[in-house]
Design a protein around this motif. Sequence first.
Motif, PDB file in Angstrom:
ATOM      1  N   TYR A 140       7.870  -0.278   0.013  1.00 20.22           N
ATOM      2  CA  TYR A 140       7.177  -1.435   0.557  1.00 20.22           C
ATOM      3  C   TYR A 140       5.857  -0.981   1.151  1.00 20.22           C
ATOM      4  O   TYR A 140       5.793   0.049   1.812  1.00 20.22           O
ATOM      5  CB  TYR A 140       8.065  -2.052   1.650  1.00 20.22           C
ATOM      6  CG  TYR A 140       7.387  -3.055   2.543  1.00 20.22           C
ATOM      7  CD1 TYR A 140       7.264  -4.377   2.140  1.00 20.22           C
ATOM      8  CD2 TYR A 140       6.891  -2.694   3.787  1.00 20.22           C
ATOM      9  CE1 TYR A 140       6.651  -5.303   2.966  1.00 20.22           C
ATOM     10  CE2 TYR A 140       6.277  -3.614   4.623  1.00 20.22           C
ATOM     11  CZ  TYR A 140       6.155  -4.917   4.204  1.00 20.22           C
ATOM     12  OH  TYR A 140       5.551  -5.839   5.018  1.00 20.22           O
ATOM     13  N   PHE A 141       4.803  -1.754   0.906  1.00 20.58           N
ATOM     14  CA  PHE A 141       3.506  -1.457   1.520  1.00 20.58           C
ATOM     15  C   PHE A 141       2.885  -2.723   2.051  1.00 20.58           C
ATOM     16  O   PHE A 141       3.002  -3.788   1.456  1.00 20.58           O
ATOM     17  CB  PHE A 141       2.537  -0.837   0.502  1.00 20.58           C
ATOM     18  CG  PHE A 141       2.909   0.547   0.101  1.00 20.58           C
ATOM     19  CD1 PHE A 141       2.808   1.584   0.998  1.00 20.58           C
ATOM     20  CD2 PHE A 141       3.398   0.801  -1.160  1.00 20.58           C
ATOM     21  CE1 PHE A 141       3.182   2.864   0.652  1.00 20.58           C
ATOM     22  CE2 PHE A 141       3.781   2.075  -1.528  1.00 20.58           C
ATOM     23  CZ  PHE A 141       3.667   3.110  -0.615  1.00 20.58           C
ATOM     24  N   GLU A 142       2.236  -2.555   3.178  1.00 15.96           N
ATOM     25  CA  GLU A 142       1.451  -3.636   3.747  1.00 15.96           C
ATOM     26  C   GLU A 142       0.096  -3.035   4.068  1.00 15.96           C
ATOM     27  O   GLU A 142       0.022  -1.996   4.719  1.00 15.96           O
ATOM     28  CB  GLU A 142       2.150  -4.138   5.019  1.00 15.96           C
ATOM     29  CG  GLU A 142       1.535  -5.388   5.578  1.00 15.96           C
ATOM     30  CD  GLU A 142       2.231  -5.833   6.851  1.00 15.96           C
ATOM     31  OE1 GLU A 142       3.467  -5.738   6.935  1.00 15.96           O
ATOM     32  OE2 GLU A 142       1.520  -6.244   7.762  1.00 15.96           O
ATOM     33  N   PHE A 143      -0.964  -3.651   3.555  1.00 15.54           N
ATOM     34  CA  PHE A 143      -2.306  -3.120   3.795  1.00 15.54           C
ATOM     35  C   PHE A 143      -3.313  -4.264   3.740  1.00 15.54           C
ATOM     36  O   PHE A 143      -2.933  -5.414   3.534  1.00 15.54           O
ATOM     37  CB  PHE A 143      -2.643  -2.026   2.758  1.00 15.54           C
ATOM     38  CG  PHE A 143      -2.504  -2.477   1.327  1.00 15.54           C
ATOM     39  CD1 PHE A 143      -1.284  -2.413   0.691  1.00 15.54           C
ATOM     40  CD2 PHE A 143      -3.591  -2.977   0.626  1.00 15.54           C
ATOM     41  CE1 PHE A 143      -1.144  -2.844  -0.623  1.00 15.54           C
ATOM     42  CE2 PHE A 143      -3.467  -3.411  -0.683  1.00 15.54           C
ATOM     43  CZ  PHE A 143      -2.226  -3.344  -1.306  1.00 15.54           C
ATOM     44  N   ASN A 144      -4.586  -3.936   3.947  1.00 13.80           N
ATOM     45  CA  ASN A 144      -5.622  -4.967   4.025  1.00 13.80           C
ATOM     46  C   ASN A 144      -6.600  -4.865   2.860  1.00 13.80           C
ATOM     47  O   ASN A 144      -6.724  -3.819   2.239  1.00 13.80           O
ATOM     48  CB  ASN A 144      -6.409  -4.809   5.325  1.00 13.80           C
ATOM     49  CG  ASN A 144      -5.524  -5.001   6.522  1.00 13.80           C
ATOM     50  OD1 ASN A 144      -5.228  -6.111   6.915  1.00 13.80           O
ATOM     51  ND2 ASN A 144      -5.062  -3.899   7.083  1.00 13.80           N
ATOM     52  N   ALA A 145      -7.296  -5.960   2.633  1.00 13.15           N
ATOM     53  CA  ALA A 145      -8.372  -5.955   1.648  1.00 13.15           C
ATOM     54  C   ALA A 145      -9.449  -6.903   2.130  1.00 13.15           C
ATOM     55  O   ALA A 145      -9.155  -7.964   2.677  1.00 13.15           O
ATOM     56  CB  ALA A 145      -7.857  -6.385   0.285  1.00 13.15           C
ATOM     57  N   LYS A 146     -10.694  -6.484   1.943  1.00  9.60           N
ATOM     58  CA  LYS A 146     -11.818  -7.326   2.330  1.00  9.60           C
ATOM     59  C   LYS A 146     -12.361  -7.968   1.055  1.00  9.60           C
ATOM     60  O   LYS A 146     -12.725  -7.262   0.121  1.00  9.60           O
ATOM     61  CB  LYS A 146     -12.884  -6.450   2.987  1.00  9.60           C
ATOM     62  CG  LYS A 146     -13.931  -7.228   3.734  1.00  9.60           C
ATOM     63  CD  LYS A 146     -14.826  -6.248   4.457  1.00  9.60           C
ATOM     64  CE  LYS A 146     -15.946  -6.952   5.171  1.00  9.60           C
ATOM     65  NZ  LYS A 146     -16.792  -5.969   5.846  1.00  9.60           N
ATOM     66  N   VAL A 147     -12.340  -9.313   1.031  1.00  6.26           N
ATOM     67  CA  VAL A 147     -12.758  -9.986  -0.205  1.00  6.26           C
ATOM     68  C   VAL A 147     -14.089 -10.717   0.010  1.00  6.26           C
ATOM     69  O   VAL A 147     -14.295 -11.377   1.021  1.00  6.26           O
ATOM     70  CB  VAL A 147     -11.682 -10.979  -0.697  1.00  6.26           C
ATOM     71  CG1 VAL A 147     -10.515 -10.229  -1.307  1.00  6.26           C
ATOM     72  CG2 VAL A 147     -11.191 -11.876   0.420  1.00  6.26           C
ATOM     73  N   SER A 148     -14.996 -10.560  -0.970  1.00  7.73           N
ATOM     74  CA  SER A 148     -16.288 -11.219  -0.863  1.00  7.73           C
ATOM     75  C   SER A 148     -16.522 -12.172  -2.022  1.00  7.73           C
ATOM     76  O   SER A 148     -17.491 -12.925  -2.028  1.00  7.73           O
ATOM     77  CB  SER A 148     -17.402 -10.174  -0.804  1.00  7.73           C
ATOM     78  OG  SER A 148     -17.232  -9.253  -1.842  1.00  7.73           O
ATOM     79  N   GLU A 149     -15.657 -12.149  -3.036  1.00  2.74           N
ATOM     80  CA  GLU A 149     -15.815 -13.022  -4.192  1.00  2.74           C
ATOM     81  C   GLU A 149     -14.432 -13.322  -4.767  1.00  2.74           C
ATOM     82  O   GLU A 149     -13.485 -12.592  -4.506  1.00  2.74           O
ATOM     83  CB  GLU A 149     -16.674 -12.326  -5.254  1.00  2.74           C
ATOM     84  CG  GLU A 149     -16.150 -10.930  -5.554  1.00  2.74           C
ATOM     85  CD  GLU A 149     -16.926 -10.183  -6.628  1.00  2.74           C
ATOM     86  OE1 GLU A 149     -17.771 -10.792  -7.273  1.00  2.74           O
ATOM     87  OE2 GLU A 149     -16.649  -8.994  -6.812  1.00  2.74           O
ATOM     88  N   SER A 150     -14.342 -14.405  -5.540  1.00  2.84           N
ATOM     89  CA  SER A 150     -13.079 -14.714  -6.216  1.00  2.84           C
ATOM     90  C   SER A 150     -12.793 -13.639  -7.247  1.00  2.84           C
ATOM     91  O   SER A 150     -13.721 -13.040  -7.798  1.00  2.84           O
ATOM     92  CB  SER A 150     -13.172 -16.063  -6.914  1.00  2.84           C
ATOM     93  OG  SER A 150     -13.371 -17.081  -5.969  1.00  2.84           O
ATOM     94  N   GLY A 151     -11.539 -13.426  -7.505  1.00  6.59           N
ATOM     95  CA  GLY A 151     -11.218 -12.416  -8.505  1.00  6.59           C
ATOM     96  C   GLY A 151      -9.747 -12.112  -8.560  1.00  6.59           C
ATOM     97  O   GLY A 151      -8.913 -12.889  -8.073  1.00  6.59           O
ATOM     98  N   LYS A 152      -9.452 -10.981  -9.165  1.00  8.31           N
ATOM     99  CA  LYS A 152      -8.071 -10.633  -9.440  1.00  8.31           C
ATOM    100  C   LYS A 152      -7.722  -9.271  -8.840  1.00  8.31           C
ATOM    101  O   LYS A 152      -8.478  -8.304  -8.999  1.00  8.31           O
ATOM    102  CB  LYS A 152      -7.890 -10.591 -10.955  1.00  8.31           C
ATOM    103  CG  LYS A 152      -6.505 -11.027 -11.409  1.00  8.31           C
ATOM    104  CD  LYS A 152      -6.416 -10.971 -12.904  1.00  8.31           C
ATOM    105  CE  LYS A 152      -6.267 -12.341 -13.525  1.00  8.31           C
ATOM    106  NZ  LYS A 152      -6.210 -12.270 -14.984  1.00  8.31           N
ATOM    107  N   PHE A 153      -6.593  -9.228  -8.168  1.00  8.19           N
ATOM    108  CA  PHE A 153      -6.057  -7.955  -7.704  1.00  8.19           C
ATOM    109  C   PHE A 153      -5.134  -7.399  -8.778  1.00  8.19           C
ATOM    110  O   PHE A 153      -4.360  -8.132  -9.388  1.00  8.19           O
ATOM    111  CB  PHE A 153      -5.227  -8.159  -6.422  1.00  8.19           C
ATOM    112  CG  PHE A 153      -6.060  -8.302  -5.191  1.00  8.19           C
ATOM    113  CD1 PHE A 153      -6.585  -7.176  -4.577  1.00  8.19           C
ATOM    114  CD2 PHE A 153      -6.312  -9.551  -4.648  1.00  8.19           C
ATOM    115  CE1 PHE A 153      -7.356  -7.304  -3.425  1.00  8.19           C
ATOM    116  CE2 PHE A 153      -7.084  -9.683  -3.508  1.00  8.19           C
ATOM    117  CZ  PHE A 153      -7.601  -8.554  -2.886  1.00  8.19           C
TER     118      PHE A 153
END
Lengths: 108, 151
Positions: A74-87
Amino acid sequence: MATPKPRVKLPKKAKAGETIVIKTLISHEMESGQRKDKEGKVIPREIINKFTCEFNGKPVFACDMEPAISANPYFEFNAKVSESGKFKFTWVDDNGSVYTDEAAIEVS
Amino acid sequence: MTFNRRQLFLLSAGVALAGAGGLTAAPARAEASATDKRISDFAGGKEPGTGKITLAAPEIAENGNTVPISVKVDSKMDGDDMVDSVMIVADGNPNPEVATFHFTAMSGAAEATTRMRLAKTQNVIAVAKMADGSVYMDKKEVKVTIGGCGG
């Protein structure tokens, strides 16, 4: 062992520049190579040794895993998003298998 | 400088004692040194500082198979103030390595949570390497009721 099933949780929408929380889980035994079977033989190690997360092809977060990571990592982490898109999420197994999952986010 | 017989005897006895002391001290350090070596390899030989990094782990873990741990590094994750990676080690497991997290500017915040195995009561150590090369460390002792490397 059943085929590992990845699960990913993240918001569907976010504001530009927002830092979102991503949670991932994948079903996997994570055989440590320390356990023994009934005959006393060591069960060979078989774990997922690498996890990566990319957003629109750019790396966001990665983790190298050792046998000390629990079953069903299990992982929990962050992401900074500046545009629509796909992870894109990728898990790499010791046996060479690669498991992937994708999730889209709408950024306004 | 010349020695008479008595001085020579004292000198050789001293050398022998020093040698014996070195030999007996070595095995006692073996367990801790595997962990220390991992940390110093990761830190590139630098002495880790304190602060900046916080490791959260339960004081008592009833089940050593799944112990939740999280790390948080105080950083803007922008420009020069950036965390490159965080390594987790446990000094009482069969192998000290647990995991290494790699962060990027797109991580937004240098925080991560996972679940780990602990064989027995021991120290869990998190070491953060910043983009400028500085290294920070935090340590928590976790008491384990049932070990998690069962065999």
